[in-house]
Each structure stands twice: as structure tokens, then as C-alpha cells.
Design an enzyme around this catalytic site. Sequence first.
Site, PDB file in Angstrom:
ATOM      1  N   HIS A 286      21.510 -22.089 122.317  1.00 15.50           N
ATOM      2  CA  HIS A 286      22.557 -21.448 122.103  1.00 15.50           C
ATOM      3  C   HIS A 286      23.796 -22.261 122.586  1.00 15.50           C
ATOM      4  CE1 HIS A 286      24.170 -20.503 126.471  1.00 15.50           C
ATOM      5  NE2 HIS A 286      22.737 -20.512 126.816  1.00 15.50           N
ATOM      6  N   ASP A 298      24.884 -25.175 130.734  1.00 17.96           N
ATOM      7  CA  ASP A 298      24.641 -23.914 130.130  1.00 17.96           C
ATOM      8  C   ASP A 298      25.411 -23.502 128.870  1.00 17.96           C
ATOM      9  OD1 ASP A 298      23.916 -20.418 131.257  1.00 17.96           O
ATOM     10  OD2 ASP A 298      23.162 -21.701 129.418  1.00 17.96           O
ATOM     11  N   GLU A 330      24.996 -16.024 122.858  1.00 17.23           N
ATOM     12  CA  GLU A 330      23.940 -15.771 123.631  1.00 17.23           C
ATOM     13  C   GLU A 330      24.009 -15.024 124.983  1.00 17.23           C
ATOM     14  OE1 GLU A 330      20.730 -16.923 126.782  1.00 17.23           O
ATOM     15  OE2 GLU A 330      22.880 -17.145 126.779  1.00 17.23           O
ATOM     16  N   GLU A 331      25.104 -15.387 125.672  1.00 20.33           N
ATOM     17  CA  GLU A 331      25.556 -15.036 126.935  1.00 20.33           C
ATOM     18  C   GLU A 331      25.896 -13.388 126.883  1.00 20.33           C
ATOM     19  OE1 GLU A 331      25.058 -18.854 128.886  1.00 20.33           O
ATOM     20  OE2 GLU A 331      24.906 -16.672 129.253  1.00 20.33           O
ATOM     21  N   ASP A 359      17.125 -24.015 126.346  1.00 26.21           N
ATOM     22  CA  ASP A 359      18.670 -23.534 127.156  1.00 26.21           C
ATOM     23  C   ASP A 359      18.376 -24.167 128.564  1.00 26.21           C
ATOM     24  OD1 ASP A 359      19.658 -20.196 127.630  1.00 26.21           O
ATOM     25  OD2 ASP A 359      20.428 -22.111 128.108  1.00 26.21           O
ATOM     26  N   HIS A 459      26.887 -20.489 135.277  1.00 25.34           N
ATOM     27  CA  HIS A 459      27.976 -19.362 134.856  1.00 25.34           C
ATOM     28  C   HIS A 459      29.337 -19.481 135.625  1.00 25.34           C
ATOM     29  CE1 HIS A 459      25.297 -16.672 132.662  1.00 25.34           C
ATOM     30  NE2 HIS A 459      25.112 -17.851 132.073  1.00 25.34           N
TER      31      HIS A 459
END
Length: 530
Positions: A286, A298, A330-331, A359, A459
Site C-alpha cells: 500500500h 508504514d 489501505e489505512e 506491508d 501510525h
Amino acid sequence: MFPAQQSRRASTVLATAGLAFASVLVPAAAATAAPAATACDSRTNNTYDKVLGCVTVDGVLEHEEAFQAIADANGGNRAAGTTGYTASVDYVVETLEAAGWSVELDEFPFTFVPPPLLEQLMPTQATYSTGVFTGTGYGEVTGNVIPVDIVLAPPRDPVTSGCEASDFVGLDFSGTADIALIQRGTCEFGVKAINAQTAGAEAVIIFNQGNTELRSGLVTGTLFGINQTPLSIPVVGASFADGEALAAAGSTARVRVDLPESRPQVNVIAELAGRTDGNVVMAGAHLDSVQAGPGINDNGSGSSALLEVAQQIAKVKPENTLRFAWWGAEESGLLGSRAYVAGLDQAGLDEIALYLNFDMVASPNYIFMVYDGDESGFPAPVVVPEGSVQIEDFFESFYTSRGIPYDDAEFSGRSDYQAFIQNGIPAGGLFTGAEVVKSPEQAAIWGGTAGQQYDPCYHLACDTIDNISLEALDVNTDAIAAAVLTYAYSTETVNGVVGQQVPGNFVLPAPAGPQGTTGSGGGDEVDGVE
Ligand SMILES: [Zn+2]
């Protein structure tokens, strides 16, 4: 500028991760000096030695730096619906077309939810991290902050702030920009917010109760339950500490919740045509980040590694068509990959031999993990298609050939392999960990820091170019290149379709076996995606 710094960094990483690895990390092929970049760009890398000689961590870092620069130029992130994502798409497309891949943009619907704003203006200037409550209204309000029956002194339990209409008696909500400051506790968020709206508030801030560690951070949630009506005023969350600051005398603030808007997104789908039709090898990563940060691990790591492999393998004439995907959104719930698979008819599904997912392949406090096709570590929540075990075996054999310990990663449904395995397509891939904390046992095996998340910046805004392990990125990019080359020539081990032998002799040992240290899955939590 960076490469110099990069080489210095590379040495430090080796030191910290325990010397045990140093000797085995260097692939036999690279024992001889890596050919000059120019030679690589024009060479047909159709043997393991050649492709592993040309796939370099420098090449991957080039792409990671580009993604960092894109985030820097676009508000600090590359999230779905933002200009940061669009620029990431442009970069990937340009790079692939320059290497000779045929590229298509696969559009899918997406609703962009602008990040809400919570800003204190008086008596102190500060912007607080916030989030919206489901069922919120929309708009921007700048005005007085009016605390409603809050309890700041410990033990802060019980708290009934805003639970009764009487809490608002004696408070002046007659203005046109009054912001109710309400504390979590006792009754539902919706009851509190509706009472505030009824009392005349134009916006509501709900801050966490603060009576325990777990009830102190940023709080959001739903306004539905006893209340069944969406609010007509914006309702945002805050941590206890920020709520306490907002409760100061003479406090004024700005609250903004913008309406979600439709912003269709695209997946980047690239192909390298094979000699045969109908047995397509897919690999994906992603491309979007979360709104909080640039997403360099990420998932800049998977996106960059796959891009480097695409560049170095571009001159190969594969037996099986290679189709690489850089997924969008994707998130936000695997939206891009789900839309892509949902858009395939039966023939389109049947022609896909396998899918490889990458990922987070460079977590700073990594452990090496392979998706658990044989469910030796984790019973998967969905049926794992036949052939997935053989993909797992391949990656395990690759690590074994380098003397690198590895472990199982759960098919938790939290990344873009999900739509493929739910449609019976064998899948596999690599993962180096996210929010789960490394155990002392794992630190003894893989180095790094026990008691710390595999990715401490998961994140977060700090998931930058300084948040990747070059060692893990180097090893995993080689693993990806070896897997792609293998399946470009033959997927017989996975789906029985007879192919060709990869030129040159490269024998992989039998897998050494997972370490058995990954208990409750290497997957992520919160919003269900990695
Ligand atoms: Zn991810």
C-alpha cells in the site's frame, strides 16, 4: 546529501543488532562488488545472482527519500485523499514507466474525511490532537469554552459531566459561538452532547475522564446509543490533559469539523508481460500513509522495496506475467485492494496465480516474519487458500539460506492480502512488526530493544526516514526480488502450473522453522488495518 549519512547509519545498525548477522547477511552474489548502477539499469537480471547484485538498499532508500520529500511538501503525510498521496502515485508511475513497465491507474470511490481541528486561542495558544465522534455535526466555531460540571481534582471518579440537563443551569450558552467542555464518565457520549446542544452550545469538546492511565489519552467514540439522532453541531474529542488546559479561566478555542467529501482514489497497477497468458504473478504494497505522518516504514518500506525490484527486473522476459500493485486507501480499510479484487470477474480472478504482500518490511525494532500459510502459529480467521503454505516455505527457505531466524505473522486480515485470500487466491508475504512489543526472548534472537514496540512510530508523525532499519530493508528487498524472480519463471510449487527453471543454480535449503515467539499475532489494532 543522505547517502553519506546513510552509510554511517548502516554501520551503526549492524552494531546494535548483534554481530551474529554480519557474516551471513551479504548474499553470495554481492560478494563480488555490486555492478555500477548504470550496468544494472541496462542489464537483464534474470538470475538470482544478477538480480540480488543489482537490488540494493541504496536503490530502495532513493524511493524512501522521495516519499519523505513528498510528505514534507504536502503537510507531512501521504494519506488517501490528499495531495501527498497523489504525488506518491505520480512518483511511482514515472519511475515504473521509465523502467519500461506498462502502467494503469485503477480508480475506486473514496470518501475523504478532513482531519478535525481543535485549537486553544486563550489563555494559551495550542493545537491539540483530536478526532471526531460518529454522529457529529459539521462546521467551524470560534468562541468561549464553557466547562460543564467537570472534575479535575483526583480521583475524578465518578464524573457525571453533562449527564443531566441541570448541569447546564446557570451556564451562559446564549451566545452564537459557545463551546461546551464536557468530561467523559457515567453516561453515554451521545447523552452529553445532546444535552449540550439543547442547552444552546454551538460545539462540544469531550475530554477523557483522567481517572486511570487508560482513560487519559485522546478519546473519541460514537454519539449513538440512547441517542439516535445525529448532532447538528461539531463534537470532537481530547485527552484529559488537553481538557484540563481548555478548562482554564477565560479560555477560548476554535473547533472545526469539515464535511466528508468524495475524492476518488487510484491504485497503481503495473505489468511486465510474460511469455504465457493466464498465470499472473501479483505482488503489492500500500502506498498511502495515515494522516498523522509520512508513513516511511508504514508503508514506504514495502512500496519502495517493490519499486526497486520492479526497476531491477524490468528487462527480464518472464514466463508468467508480473503484475505489481501500489494500493490506495489501505489505512482506511483496505479500500483500494478490496475495490480492485471486487472489480475482477471470475476469469480475472482465475488468472491470478498468487499474491505477495509487503506491508512494513523495515521496522526499526524489527523481527523477521512470514505470513503463516500453514497456520503453525496462528489459526487464520478465514480459509487460507491452498498454495499459501508453499509461498511461506519459499520465504522461510530464503531467510534460512541467509542464516536469519524468522517467525510467523498472522493472516489477521489487516493488510491487502485479505481480499485475495477471501477469493481463494494463494497469498504470502513479509512483515517486520508494528505496535506489538518486542519480548526479551525476541531481543535475544533479533537484537534491538525488548519492551519496545517493533515500530515505536507506528501510525505517528515520527514514522519518517529516521524510522527504518536498513538491515531489515536490505534483507527483505532481497527476499522480495528472489521470490518475484522465482515465480516469474514458475508457480508450479504453488498452483501446479508448469513453468521454467530460473537460469543459474540457486538452491534454497529447507526452512529451519519459525522461532515460535510470536504469540498474539504481529498484526495491528485500533482501526483494523496495518
Ligand atoms: Zn500499513
